[in-house]
Design an enzyme around this catalytic site. Sequence first.
Site, PDB file in Angstrom:
ATOM      1  N   ASP A   1      -9.705   4.683   0.719  1.00  0.00           N
ATOM      2  CA  ASP A   1      -8.624   5.323   1.472  1.00  0.00           C
ATOM      3  C   ASP A   1      -8.203   6.590   0.730  1.00  0.00           C
ATOM      4  O   ASP A   1      -7.696   6.523  -0.390  1.00  0.00           O
ATOM      5  CB  ASP A   1      -7.441   4.348   1.592  1.00  0.00           C
ATOM      6  CG  ASP A   1      -6.354   4.846   2.520  1.00  0.00           C
ATOM      7  OD1 ASP A   1      -6.238   6.072   2.708  1.00  0.00           O
ATOM      8  OD2 ASP A   1      -5.611   4.002   3.043  1.00  0.00           O
TER       9      ASP A   1
ATOM     10  N   HIS B   1      -9.175   4.893   5.322  1.00  0.00           N
ATOM     11  CA  HIS B   1      -7.769   4.746   5.682  1.00  0.00           C
ATOM     12  C   HIS B   1      -7.591   4.052   7.027  1.00  0.00           C
ATOM     13  O   HIS B   1      -6.701   3.217   7.184  1.00  0.00           O
ATOM     14  CB  HIS B   1      -7.084   6.113   5.709  1.00  0.00           C
ATOM     15  CG  HIS B   1      -5.628   6.042   6.071  1.00  0.00           C
ATOM     16  ND1 HIS B   1      -4.702   5.383   5.293  1.00  0.00           N
ATOM     17  CD2 HIS B   1      -4.939   6.536   7.143  1.00  0.00           C
ATOM     18  CE1 HIS B   1      -3.506   5.479   5.853  1.00  0.00           C
ATOM     19  NE2 HIS B   1      -3.626   6.168   6.973  1.00  0.00           N
TER      20      HIS B   1
ATOM     21  N   SER C   1      -0.388   2.106   8.381  1.00  0.00           N
ATOM     22  CA  SER C   1      -0.023   3.304   7.633  1.00  0.00           C
ATOM     23  C   SER C   1       1.507   3.485   7.628  1.00  0.00           C
ATOM     24  O   SER C   1       2.214   2.612   7.133  1.00  0.00           O
ATOM     25  CB  SER C   1      -0.749   4.521   8.226  1.00  0.00           C
ATOM     26  OG  SER C   1      -0.650   5.627   7.370  1.00  0.00           O
TER      27      SER C   1
END
Length: 256
Positions: free
Chosen positions: A196, A226, A103
């Site tokens: 996601d 995610h 991320s």
Amino acid sequence: MTSTSFLDLSDGRTIAYRFTPGTGPVIVFLPGYMSDMNGSKAAAVFEMARASGLPCLLFDYSGCGESPGYFGEGTLTRWTQEVLALVGALEMPDEKVVLVGSSMGGWVMLLAGLALGDRLAGLVGIAAAPDFTDWGIAQMDKAMLADGETIFEDNPYGPEPTPTHPGFWADGQANLLLEGPIAIDAPVRLLHGQRDEDVPFDISLQLAERLRSADVQVTLIKDGDHRLSRDGDIQLLLRTVAQLVLPRAAQVPSES
């Protein structure tokens, strides 16, 4: 799990880390926003590296996890500096580095990779989120941040809202990468779930286009979210990392 050590930086920051030595490129795991080195993906990569005799580094950004400090002072620039300081401080027989970024860690991964230059042996992004201070924040909230206010958003992963501090946002806007070519030539592997809800998988496709490297592969997981922290997701991650750092005969096998 290896015990935690601490690196003191010249400006007073103290960075918590865990390191297992070995032979070959060092694998460095970069956590996401408000995450730390105790996550399941970081732990799995660390254990795979240790079992394979590879060096691996986990750490917490300042103000996160076991690293002291105030989270509100954290920025991409500061956290990238911490990655580079740790890599420079540890004794590594092979100076090549493979960065694995989750991320926001995928944004730090790119910034650190640019700084490492020829030392960079590869990148693995997990729902990489470069430029999220731009595309991930509403215009009204950007105006509040520009005025010096902290904004808070619902946190699907915990009871407390997720803060974005004005210093972090301003630093992110100064480090946008998707607006032009990204001068990285090392192999890059990008993993992204198509379900996601935090980082659209199109971001990985944009990133693949912007990277200068000719060796870029994007893997989309149709039912992946995610976090990509299910057992199958983690096995995919381990195989992907292994392909960059291990001889073919020693790579992590697929699940039967």
